[in-house]
Design a protein around this motif. Structure first.
Motif, PDB file in Angstrom:
ATOM      1  N   VAL A  56       0.857  -1.181   0.000  1.00 49.73           N
ATOM      2  CA  VAL A  56       0.000   0.000   0.000  1.00 49.73           C
ATOM      3  C   VAL A  56       0.895   1.233   0.000  1.00 49.73           C
ATOM      4  O   VAL A  56       1.770   1.375   0.859  1.00 49.73           O
ATOM      5  CB  VAL A  56      -0.925   0.024   1.226  1.00 49.73           C
ATOM      6  N   TRP A  57       0.662   2.130  -0.967  1.00 47.02           N
ATOM      7  CA  TRP A  57       1.453   3.360  -1.085  1.00 47.02           C
ATOM      8  C   TRP A  57       0.598   4.560  -0.706  1.00 47.02           C
ATOM      9  O   TRP A  57      -0.569   4.675  -1.116  1.00 47.02           O
ATOM     10  CB  TRP A  57       1.971   3.517  -2.513  1.00 47.02           C
ATOM     11  N   LEU A  58       1.194   5.470   0.069  1.00 47.30           N
ATOM     12  CA  LEU A  58       0.532   6.698   0.489  1.00 47.30           C
ATOM     13  C   LEU A  58       1.504   7.864   0.326  1.00 47.30           C
ATOM     14  O   LEU A  58       2.721   7.675   0.407  1.00 47.30           O
ATOM     15  CB  LEU A  58       0.096   6.612   1.954  1.00 47.30           C
ATOM     16  N   ILE A  59       0.969   9.046   0.099  1.00 43.90           N
ATOM     17  CA  ILE A  59       1.784  10.260   0.032  1.00 43.90           C
ATOM     18  C   ILE A  59       1.402  11.148   1.208  1.00 43.90           C
ATOM     19  O   ILE A  59       0.228  11.497   1.387  1.00 43.90           O
ATOM     20  CB  ILE A  59       1.570  11.003  -1.301  1.00 43.90           C
ATOM     21  N   PHE A  60       2.401  11.497   2.025  1.00 45.37           N
ATOM     22  CA  PHE A  60       2.145  12.275   3.237  1.00 45.37           C
ATOM     23  C   PHE A  60       3.241  13.323   3.381  1.00 45.37           C
ATOM     24  O   PHE A  60       4.270  13.103   4.016  1.00 45.37           O
ATOM     25  CB  PHE A  60       2.113  11.331   4.447  1.00 45.37           C
ATOM     26  N   SER A 167      11.647  -5.609  -6.222  1.00 42.85           N
ATOM     27  CA  SER A 167      10.980  -6.816  -5.726  1.00 42.85           C
ATOM     28  C   SER A 167       9.461  -6.675  -5.708  1.00 42.85           C
ATOM     29  O   SER A 167       8.739  -7.665  -5.654  1.00 42.85           O
ATOM     30  CB  SER A 167      11.475  -7.153  -4.316  1.00 42.85           C
ATOM     31  N   GLN A 168       8.970  -5.434  -5.757  1.00 46.67           N
ATOM     32  CA  GLN A 168       7.528  -5.222  -5.745  1.00 46.67           C
ATOM     33  C   GLN A 168       6.961  -5.366  -7.151  1.00 46.67           C
ATOM     34  O   GLN A 168       7.386  -4.673  -8.075  1.00 46.67           O
ATOM     35  CB  GLN A 168       7.187  -3.837  -5.177  1.00 46.67           C
ATOM     36  N   LYS A 169       5.983  -6.235  -7.290  1.00 44.56           N
ATOM     37  CA  LYS A 169       5.344  -6.454  -8.577  1.00 44.56           C
ATOM     38  C   LYS A 169       3.962  -5.818  -8.650  1.00 44.56           C
ATOM     39  O   LYS A 169       3.475  -5.506  -9.733  1.00 44.56           O
ATOM     40  CB  LYS A 169       5.221  -7.958  -8.849  1.00 44.56           C
ATOM     41  N   TYR A 170       3.334  -5.658  -7.503  1.00 44.24           N
ATOM     42  CA  TYR A 170       1.983  -5.128  -7.444  1.00 44.24           C
ATOM     43  C   TYR A 170       1.905  -4.084  -6.346  1.00 44.24           C
ATOM     44  O   TYR A 170       2.530  -4.229  -5.293  1.00 44.24           O
ATOM     45  CB  TYR A 170       0.960  -6.234  -7.163  1.00 44.24           C
ATOM     46  N   ALA A 171       1.136  -3.027  -6.583  1.00 45.18           N
ATOM     47  CA  ALA A 171       1.012  -1.971  -5.578  1.00 45.18           C
ATOM     48  C   ALA A 171      -0.332  -1.280  -5.737  1.00 45.18           C
ATOM     49  O   ALA A 171      -0.915  -1.249  -6.830  1.00 45.18           O
ATOM     50  CB  ALA A 171       2.144  -0.952  -5.713  1.00 45.18           C
ATOM     51  N   ILE A 172      -0.817  -0.742  -4.622  1.00 44.93           N
ATOM     52  CA  ILE A 172      -2.024   0.075  -4.632  1.00 44.93           C
ATOM     53  C   ILE A 172      -1.671   1.430  -4.041  1.00 44.93           C
ATOM     54  O   ILE A 172      -1.138   1.515  -2.935  1.00 44.93           O
ATOM     55  CB  ILE A 172      -3.158  -0.584  -3.827  1.00 44.93           C
ATOM     56  N   LEU A 173      -1.941   2.493  -4.794  1.00 43.37           N
ATOM     57  CA  LEU A 173      -1.690   3.862  -4.347  1.00 43.37           C
ATOM     58  C   LEU A 173      -3.033   4.483  -3.972  1.00 43.37           C
ATOM     59  O   LEU A 173      -3.980   4.458  -4.765  1.00 43.37           O
ATOM     60  CB  LEU A 173      -1.024   4.673  -5.458  1.00 43.37           C
ATOM     61  N   LEU A 174      -3.105   5.047  -2.769  1.00 41.16           N
ATOM     62  CA  LEU A 174      -4.365   5.568  -2.249  1.00 41.16           C
ATOM     63  C   LEU A 174      -4.239   7.042  -1.887  1.00 41.16           C
ATOM     64  O   LEU A 174      -3.223   7.478  -1.338  1.00 41.16           O
ATOM     65  CB  LEU A 174      -4.775   4.804  -0.980  1.00 41.16           C
ATOM     66  N   SER A 251      -8.367   8.982  -9.969  1.00 42.66           N
ATOM     67  CA  SER A 251      -7.125   8.330  -9.547  1.00 42.66           C
ATOM     68  C   SER A 251      -6.942   8.251  -8.034  1.00 42.66           C
ATOM     69  O   SER A 251      -5.851   8.001  -7.553  1.00 42.66           O
ATOM     70  CB  SER A 251      -5.919   9.053 -10.167  1.00 42.66           C
ATOM     71  N   GLY A 252      -8.023   8.451  -7.268  1.00 42.54           N
ATOM     72  CA  GLY A 252      -7.915   8.351  -5.821  1.00 42.54           C
ATOM     73  C   GLY A 252      -7.586   6.958  -5.328  1.00 42.54           C
ATOM     74  O   GLY A 252      -7.037   6.790  -4.227  1.00 42.54           O
TER      75      GLY A 252
END
Length: 363
Positions: A56-60, A167-174, A251-252
């Motif tokens: 899980v990716w977040l921008i803070f 190494s990361q193949k899949y990600a979700i950006l929220l 894109s949220g």
């Protein structure tokens, strides 16, 4: 002397025959099953979750104590750690001050939970350097001068494959202004539905913003579906591209198939000034102002094979701003969502009423 030849008992012969048949069937079934499993693995587009990859990716960034983003970030962390049943790996893009705040929030929540949580921070300055060429190109077409979205943060998803570990193949950006009503596992399961060519998974925009942005193009092309709402009850050719209308994307909530993005020559060829100039000119797209969302909307219409559309219940946007901006007569058609809600999105600072049932309703 008479030689007596003893013949096997009939029961013995029958049992022997059954055993032979069973062995033959079992052996062949195993061979067939092994072959089927091998073919399914070769043809499958499902994720290889050997190590249960839940990134899980977040921008803070640019926050301070008491800022709205600080509150939303903390609420989202609490929500995810409470409702999720899988071991989440948080990847958070921060600046120096926000990193301390984020880590305090995470450690406090982890102290109250027995769930397996890991986290990594990525400095915004270092991250920005990795995507500066993409930002330079994008800001020419999808930002107004001095716009809130004229910032590296709003294009970072387009280069996340460079920032994320190999190494990361899949990600979700929220986005931080969202609330999960159901387990995030349901969102990760959408990767299993990706068509082979899809790089991104994204839900529809639930407002007429692209009807507005594309008004010049739509006047010249009155039969276009671009910017039009989905016509749920139309009888259409199922093989026709965007035959139900195309509202654009929000894109949220963004799913990224990182390895596929890294290896996609098609994607690389689109991320250049000349290609985007032709694309924006084709659709008279002169007022883009929503950063990466504008890009994904054009990408989805012109190159639909690169996008996997996930249903609106995975990004149930609540903003009604456009209803009072000249689109009251059509707003409900855009805002309609006939899917069970997994994620509520309080975009444009809309309050999220957590106990309210937004399913199968207009907002």
């Amino acid at each position: 002397m008479q030689v007596i030849v003893r013949r096997p008992h009939k029961v013995f012969l029958i049992l022997t025959g059954i055993l032979v048949i069973f062995y033959y069937v079992y052996t062949n079934a195993s061979v067939i099953n092994n072959r089927r499993e091998r073919l399914e693995k070769e043809n499958s587009t499902s994720p290889d979750y050997i190590n249960e990859e839940y990134n899980v990716w977040l921008i803070f960034t640019k926050v301070y104590n008491g800022s709205p983003l600080t509150y939303k970030f903390k609420e989202l962390l609490d929500n995810l750690m409470t409702i999720s049943t899988v071991p989440l790996n948080f990847n958070i893009i921060v600046d120096n001050s926000s990193q301390r705040m984020a880590e305090n929030f995470i450690l406090k929540q982890m102290s109250k939970s027995d769930k397996n949580i890991s986290y990594t921070f990525y400095n915004i300055i270092s991250s920005a350097k990795l995507v500066e060429d993409i930002v330079d190109v994008m800001s020419n077409f999808f930002s107004k001068p001095g716009s809130y979205y004229n910032d590296v943060l709003f294009y970072i998803s387009l280069g996340l494959h460079r920032i994320a570990p190999a190494s990361q193949k899949y990600a979700i950006l929220l986005d931080c202004d969202i609330y999960f009503k159901k387990d995030i596992t349901l969102l990760f399961d959408q990767f299993k539905r990706f068509k082979k060519t899809a790089l991104f998974g994204i839900a529809p925009e639930l407002s007429p913003v692209y009807r507005h942005v594309l008004r010049s193009y739509r006047m010249k092309h009155p039969n276009t579906t671009f910017g039009d709402y989905y016509h749920w009850n139309d009888i259409v050719n199922p093989n026709s591209t965007h035959s139900h209308g195309f509202q654009g994307y929000n894109s949220g909530v963004l799913l990224l198939k990182l390895d596929s993005i890294r290896n996609s020559e098609s994607y690389k060829s689109i991320l250049n000034k000349s290609t985007l100039k032709k694309l924006t000119e084709k659709y008279d797209f002169k007022q883009g102002h929503l950063g990466d969302q504008d890009f994904y909307t054009l990408l989805g219409y012109e190159y639909p094979h690169l996008i996997q559309t996930i249903h609106c219940g995975f990004n149930r946007q609540l903003c009604t701003w456009w209803r009072e901006k000249g689109y009251r007569d059509v707003f409900d058609y855009y805002a309609r969502c006939d899917h069970e809600v997994v994620i509520l999105h309080g975009n444009c600072n809309t309050e999220i009423r957590k106990d309210y049932n937004y399913s199968y309703k207009n907002i």
